[in-house]
Design an enzyme around this catalytic site. Structure first.
Site, PDB file in Angstrom:
ATOM      1  N   HIS A 119      45.436  10.796  25.772  1.00  0.00           N
ATOM      2  CA  HIS A 119      45.427  11.840  24.746  1.00  0.00           C
ATOM      3  C   HIS A 119      45.211  11.305  23.336  1.00  0.00           C
ATOM      4  CE1 HIS A 119      47.744  14.693  27.661  1.00  0.00           C
ATOM      5  NE2 HIS A 119      46.459  14.603  27.931  1.00  0.00           N
ATOM      6  N   CYS A 158      29.713  12.270   6.476  1.00  0.00           N
ATOM      7  CA  CYS A 158      29.181  13.645   6.390  1.00  0.00           C
ATOM      8  C   CYS A 158      30.047  14.549   5.510  1.00  0.00           C
ATOM      9  CB  CYS A 158      29.043  14.243   7.786  1.00  0.00           C
ATOM     10  SG  CYS A 158      30.616  14.736   8.508  1.00  0.00           S
ATOM     11  N   LEU A 222      64.571  13.641  33.932  1.00  0.00           N
ATOM     12  CA  LEU A 222      65.881  14.295  33.836  1.00  0.00           C
ATOM     13  C   LEU A 222      66.001  15.429  34.859  1.00  0.00           C
ATOM     14  CD1 LEU A 222      66.309  14.674  29.963  1.00  0.00           C
ATOM     15  CD2 LEU A 222      67.342  12.949  31.461  1.00  0.00           C
TER      16      LEU A 222
HETATM   17  P1  NAD Z   1      56.639  17.212  28.067  1.00  0.00           P
HETATM   18  O1  NAD Z   1      57.256  17.348  26.721  1.00  0.00           O
HETATM   19  O2  NAD Z   1      55.892  18.359  28.652  1.00  0.00           O
HETATM   20  O3  NAD Z   1      57.798  16.852  29.107  1.00  0.00           O
HETATM   21  C1  NAD Z   1      58.711  15.813  28.887  1.00  0.00           C
HETATM   22  C2  NAD Z   1      59.378  15.484  30.200  1.00  0.00           C
HETATM   23  O4  NAD Z   1      60.210  14.366  29.989  1.00  0.00           O
HETATM   24  C3  NAD Z   1      60.241  16.604  30.756  1.00  0.00           C
HETATM   25  O5  NAD Z   1      59.941  16.786  32.131  1.00  0.00           O
HETATM   26  C4  NAD Z   1      61.676  16.091  30.562  1.00  0.00           C
HETATM   27  O6  NAD Z   1      62.552  16.515  31.594  1.00  0.00           O
HETATM   28  C5  NAD Z   1      61.469  14.594  30.625  1.00  0.00           C
HETATM   29  N1  NAD Z   1      62.442  13.800  29.865  1.00  0.00           N
HETATM   30  C6  NAD Z   1      62.984  14.073  28.644  1.00  0.00           C
HETATM   31  N2  NAD Z   1      63.812  13.084  28.266  1.00  0.00           N
HETATM   32  C7  NAD Z   1      63.788  12.160  29.256  1.00  0.00           C
HETATM   33  C8  NAD Z   1      64.432  10.909  29.453  1.00  0.00           C
HETATM   34  N3  NAD Z   1      65.274  10.389  28.536  1.00  0.00           N
HETATM   35  N4  NAD Z   1      64.188  10.236  30.601  1.00  0.00           N
HETATM   36  C9  NAD Z   1      63.342  10.736  31.543  1.00  0.00           C
HETATM   37  N5  NAD Z   1      62.708  11.912  31.405  1.00  0.00           N
HETATM   38  C10 NAD Z   1      62.928  12.611  30.281  1.00  0.00           C
HETATM   39  O7  NAD Z   1      55.741  15.917  27.983  1.00  0.00           O
HETATM   40  P2  NAD Z   1      54.427  15.457  28.748  1.00  0.00           P
HETATM   41  O8  NAD Z   1      54.578  15.723  30.221  1.00  0.00           O
HETATM   42  O9  NAD Z   1      54.146  14.085  28.270  1.00  0.00           O
HETATM   43  O10 NAD Z   1      53.223  16.409  28.303  1.00  0.00           O
HETATM   44  C11 NAD Z   1      53.053  17.035  27.125  1.00  0.00           C
HETATM   45  C12 NAD Z   1      52.182  16.415  26.036  1.00  0.00           C
HETATM   46  O11 NAD Z   1      53.073  16.034  25.032  1.00  0.00           O
HETATM   47  C13 NAD Z   1      51.382  15.193  26.262  1.00  0.00           C
HETATM   48  O12 NAD Z   1      50.064  15.536  26.169  1.00  0.00           O
HETATM   49  C14 NAD Z   1      51.707  14.262  25.073  1.00  0.00           C
HETATM   50  O13 NAD Z   1      50.513  13.864  24.406  1.00  0.00           O
HETATM   51  C15 NAD Z   1      52.468  15.133  24.136  1.00  0.00           C
HETATM   52  N6  NAD Z   1      53.587  14.532  23.392  1.00  0.00           N
HETATM   53  C16 NAD Z   1      53.619  13.196  23.130  1.00  0.00           C
HETATM   54  C17 NAD Z   1      54.695  12.646  22.443  1.00  0.00           C
HETATM   55  C18 NAD Z   1      54.676  11.156  22.145  1.00  0.00           C
HETATM   56  O14 NAD Z   1      53.617  10.575  21.928  1.00  0.00           O
HETATM   57  N7  NAD Z   1      55.847  10.488  22.161  1.00  0.00           N
HETATM   58  C19 NAD Z   1      55.751  13.456  22.033  1.00  0.00           C
HETATM   59  C20 NAD Z   1      55.689  14.832  22.304  1.00  0.00           C
HETATM   60  C21 NAD Z   1      54.590  15.369  22.992  1.00  0.00           C
END
Ligand code: NAD
Length: 252
Positions: A119, A158, A222
């Site tokens: 991403h 551009c 989680l």
């Molecule tokens: P999501 O936010 O949809 O889901 C996060 C998942 O992580 C959930 O299923 C949750 O239960 C789990 N989780 C939360 N804390 C946890 C922990 N301590 N240990 C284990 N699991 C834990 O995230 P996603 O599936 O990555 O998809 C969504 C989009 O979010 C991605 O495209 C990403 O680019 C973007 N995103 C990225 C960041 C980052 O770069 N750190 C932050 C927020 C969102």
């Protein structure tokens, strides 16, 4: 046999491992996931509404500033034990690659070397009009002290507006990254999927593709996010704690 023991056995015998990560692996570094509410100035916004090309067209300064804020948040965060344990797999004589959906650089800062960013990245903006990547001086990344809106810089070629170099909703993934991820997923013995909700496609297909190609898929989350297939293991808990127990059980 316990789920932890099954996962540890699979990991111990794997020659090729893919680690597939989502926002959950960075949550314990203080970077909120999509499931968490935003804080401070941004608490009144839904992140998913700011992460589209349409939102940028309507209010480029607002969206640009939102990403400046997220970039600072990621820069101030430090890799946590889960990122460090993922990196430590590399010294275990296995072939290890990371495929991440995250736009932070915590895997790099933990020392992982083979990383595919599906991403994009918070650090490499590009032109909204001509798509050319742009380099910015550090002061251009400064978060506005007051208010939420700072106009994005202009493209040197551009004069189009610069946008964050991340993949927004409804946009295609970078072709090279996606191809590399598919190859790695199809060739691995174990896919370790950490902290992803599995709802953002096509990235969410990566564990399914690895599983269909014969890999054991170990989920760390989680919540129970398994598809309940054979050769699938669900380890429920915080990434830092689960990985520490898993690696200890596997003798890594
Ligand atoms: P999501 O936010 O949809 O889901 C996060 C998942 O992580 C959930 O299923 C949750 O239960 C789990 N989780 C939360 N804390 C946890 C922990 N301590 N240990 C284990 N699991 C834990 O995230 P996603 O599936 O990555 O998809 C969504 C989009 O979010 C991605 O495209 C990403 O680019 C973007 N995103 C990225 C960041 C980052 O770069 N750190 C932050 C927020 C969102």
């Amino acid at each position: 046999m316990s789920e932890l023991r099954r996962a540890a056995d699979a990991l111990r015998h794997a020659g090729k491992i893919v680690v597939f990560t989502g926002a959950g692996i960075s949550a314990e570094s203080g970077i909120p996931t999509f499931r968490d509410e935003l804080t401070g100035l941004w608490s009144m916004y839904d992140p998913q509404r700011l992460e589209t090309a349409n939102a940028f067209r309507e209010n480029p300064a607002l969206v640009w500033s939102f990403y400046l804020w997220r970039r600072r948040q990621a820069k101030e965060a430090k890799p946590n034990l889960a990122h460090l344990l993922v990196q430590s797999l590399e010294s275990s004589r296995r072939q290890v690659s990371v495929i991440t959906q995250n736009i932070d650089d915590l895997h790099e800062r933990a020392g992982s070397t083979d990383i595919i960013h599906l991403h994009g990245s918070l650090n490499v903006p590009k032109c909204f009009a001509c798509h050319r990547p742009a380099e910015l001086a550090p002061e251009q990344f400064a978060v506005p002290a007051h208010g939420l809106e700072k106009e994005p810089p202009r493209c040197e070629r551009c004069n189009g507006r610069l946008r964050p170099g991340v993949v927004w909703f409804k946009e295609d993934l970078p072709v090279g990254a996606w191809k590399g991820a598919l190859t790695n997923a199809r060739e691995c013995d174990v896919l370790l999927s950490i902290g992803t909700s599995g709802v953002v496609t096509p990235a969410a297909d990566i564990p399914v593709i690895a599983h269909s190609a014969g890999a054991t898929v170990i989920h760390v989350n989680l919540e129970d996010v398994s598809l309940e297939g054979e050769n699938e293991v669900m380890l429920v808990g915080k990434a830092t704690e689960v990985l520490a127990s898993l690696f200890e059980a596997a003798g890594i």
